[in-house]
Design a protein around this motif. Structure first.
Motif, short mmCIF file in Angstrom:
data_model
loop_
_atom_site.label_atom_id
_atom_site.label_comp_id
_atom_site.label_asym_id
_atom_site.label_seq_id
_atom_site.Cartn_x
_atom_site.Cartn_y
_atom_site.Cartn_z
N ILE A 136 40.44 31.89 44.80
CA ILE A 136 39.40 32.03 43.77
C ILE A 136 38.11 32.55 44.39
O ILE A 136 37.38 33.31 43.74
N ARG A 137 37.83 32.20 45.61
CA ARG A 137 36.63 32.73 46.27
C ARG A 137 36.81 34.21 46.59
O ARG A 137 35.89 35.00 46.45
N ASN A 172 39.15 36.35 45.22
CA ASN A 172 39.64 37.21 44.13
C ASN A 172 39.25 36.66 42.76
O ASN A 172 40.08 36.57 41.87
N TYR A 173 37.99 36.28 42.59
CA TYR A 173 37.56 35.67 41.34
C TYR A 173 37.93 36.53 40.13
O TYR A 173 38.49 36.04 39.15
N ASN A 174 37.60 37.82 40.18
CA ASN A 174 37.86 38.69 39.03
C ASN A 174 39.34 38.77 38.71
O ASN A 174 39.73 38.79 37.54
N ALA A 187 40.28 35.44 37.06
CA ALA A 187 39.72 35.39 35.70
C ALA A 187 40.52 36.27 34.76
O ALA A 187 40.84 35.86 33.63
#
Length: 88
Positions: free
Chosen positions: A9-10, A12-14, A17
């Motif tokens: 998540i840090r 590859n947040y986009n 999401a």
């Protein structure tokens, strides 16, 4: 069900999401191989919250029915509300 390491998540947040929005499913994040967090888009969260609230209300009505407590028929409710409006 998607399972990803929490570092994802840090980094590859986009991507996370977009995956949440595209699938409408929660993504389970792990830390050191153990379950840590669940991430979902806001629309999915809102929909789930509404479903849970409706289920709670239906269970309460069913508990009342099983306990012998009665409610109102639509006609009784209409007469009751008409009486309140007329008295106002």
């Amino acid at each position: 069900m998607q399972i990803k390491p929490s570092a994802n998540i840090r980094q590859n947040y986009n991507e996370i999401a977009e995956l949440c929005r595209a699938t409408g499913e929660p993504i389970f994040l792990t830390k050191n191989g153990e379950g840590d967090l669940v991430v979902m888009d806001i629309d999915t969260f809102t929909r789930r919250e509404k479903m849970l609230k409706l289920r709670e209300e239906l269970l309460a009505v069913e508990e009342d029915r099983l306990a012998g407590r009665t409610g109102y028929t639509p006609d009784e409710l209409e007469r009751y509300l008409d009486g309140i409006i007329a008295g106002a």
